[in-house]
Design an enzyme around this catalytic site. Structure first.
Site, PDB file in Angstrom:
ATOM      1  N   CYS A   7       0.865  -1.180   0.000  1.00 58.13           N
ATOM      2  CA  CYS A   7       0.000   0.000   0.000  1.00 58.13           C
ATOM      3  C   CYS A   7       0.895   1.221   0.000  1.00 58.13           C
ATOM      4  O   CYS A   7       2.059   1.140  -0.409  1.00 58.13           O
ATOM      5  CB  CYS A   7      -0.995  -0.035   1.168  1.00 58.13           C
ATOM      6  N   ARG A  13      -3.376  -0.322   5.579  1.00 60.48           N
ATOM      7  CA  ARG A  13      -4.001  -1.422   4.839  1.00 60.48           C
ATOM      8  C   ARG A  13      -3.151  -2.682   4.749  1.00 60.48           C
ATOM      9  O   ARG A  13      -3.625  -3.779   5.074  1.00 60.48           O
ATOM     10  CB  ARG A  13      -4.381  -0.948   3.426  1.00 60.48           C
ATOM     11  N   ASP A 124      -8.004   3.870   0.814  1.00 61.77           N
ATOM     12  CA  ASP A 124      -7.097   4.399   1.840  1.00 61.77           C
ATOM     13  C   ASP A 124      -7.904   4.936   3.015  1.00 61.77           C
ATOM     14  O   ASP A 124      -8.689   5.869   2.852  1.00 61.77           O
ATOM     15  CB  ASP A 124      -6.262   5.515   1.200  1.00 61.77           C
TER      16      ASP A 124
HETATM   17  P1  4NP Z   1      -1.734   2.922   4.049  1.00 59.11           P
HETATM   18  O1  4NP Z   1      -2.351   4.312   4.590  1.00 59.11           O
HETATM   19  O2  4NP Z   1      -1.198   3.203   2.673  1.00 59.11           O
HETATM   20  O3  4NP Z   1      -2.903   2.003   4.036  1.00 59.11           O
HETATM   21  O4  4NP Z   1      -0.664   2.522   5.039  1.00 59.11           O
HETATM   22  C1  4NP Z   1      -1.616   5.497   4.620  1.00 59.11           C
HETATM   23  C2  4NP Z   1      -0.649   5.670   5.575  1.00 59.11           C
HETATM   24  C3  4NP Z   1       0.062   6.871   5.632  1.00 59.11           C
HETATM   25  C4  4NP Z   1      -0.215   7.862   4.715  1.00 59.11           C
HETATM   26  C5  4NP Z   1      -1.185   7.659   3.750  1.00 59.11           C
HETATM   27  C6  4NP Z   1      -1.878   6.474   3.707  1.00 59.11           C
HETATM   28  N1  4NP Z   1       0.503   9.091   4.796  1.00 59.11           N
HETATM   29  O5  4NP Z   1       0.178   9.996   4.006  1.00 59.11           O
HETATM   30  O6  4NP Z   1       1.417   9.224   5.624  1.00 59.11           O
END
Ligand code: 4NP
Length: 160
Positions: A7, A13, A124
């Site tokens: 991800c 996720r 997300d």
């Molecule tokens: P992930 O969610 O891709 O599901 O781990 C996110 C975690 C951090 C960020 C964006 C999405 N961020 O912008 O730091």
């Protein structure tokens, strides 16, 4: 079969997907046939545990992901894994655009690859609330069950 779930941050996720996959794989006794890890296309959270909302959601479903640590996708992943399974289309586009010349891994959307719908994405939840994390859980849990059932029955089209 070596699967890397990818991800953006590797804190929301993909740790949920890794945790539930590990649990379902263990329940099915398939640890010797499927290896699972996760990574993020971004490295901002490298070294950190999963987001506390993901840890809490997994715990509610009986899965402990608190020991996982985020890491960024690396060039070796393209050789060391068979499939790079992405949460959403942006992740898939990033994964494909960074593929080294000697990449052997293939890439796909996680839900699509698991047979849960062409083009289906895990949204997300980072700026969302508990309901968004629960939705992620429901999606990755369904994917994990489908993947494990497919491997157990040897019907998953891993060469497709
Ligand atoms: P992930 O969610 O891709 O599901 O781990 C996110 C975690 C951090 C960020 C964006 C999405 N961020 O912008 O730091």
């Amino acid at each position: 079969m070596r699967l890397l779930v990818v991800c953006l941050g590797n804190i929301c996720r993909s740790p949920l997907a890794e945790g539930v996959l590990r649990q379902r794989i263990a329940e099915a006794g398939l640890e010797r046939r499927i290896l699972v890890d996760s990574a993020g296309t971004g490295g901002w959270h490298a070294g950190e545990p999963p987001d506390r909302r993901s840890i809490a959601n997994a715990a509610r479903h009986g899965v402990d992901i608190s020991g996982l640590r985020a890491r960024k996708l690396r060039a070796e992943d393209y050789r060391e894994f068979d499939w790079l399974l992405c949460a959403d289309r942006d992740n898939l586009a990033d994964v494909r655009s960074r593929a080294p010349a000697d990449a052997s891994a293939r890439s796909a959307l996680l839900l699509d690859w698991a047979g849960l719908g062409q083009g289906a994405e895990v949204p997300d939840p980072y700026t969302g609330g508990p309901d968004d994390f629960e939705q992620v859980w429901q999606l990755v849990d369904r994917a994990a069950r489908a993947i494990v059932a497919g491997v157990a029955a040897r019907t998953l089209a891993i060469d497709a």
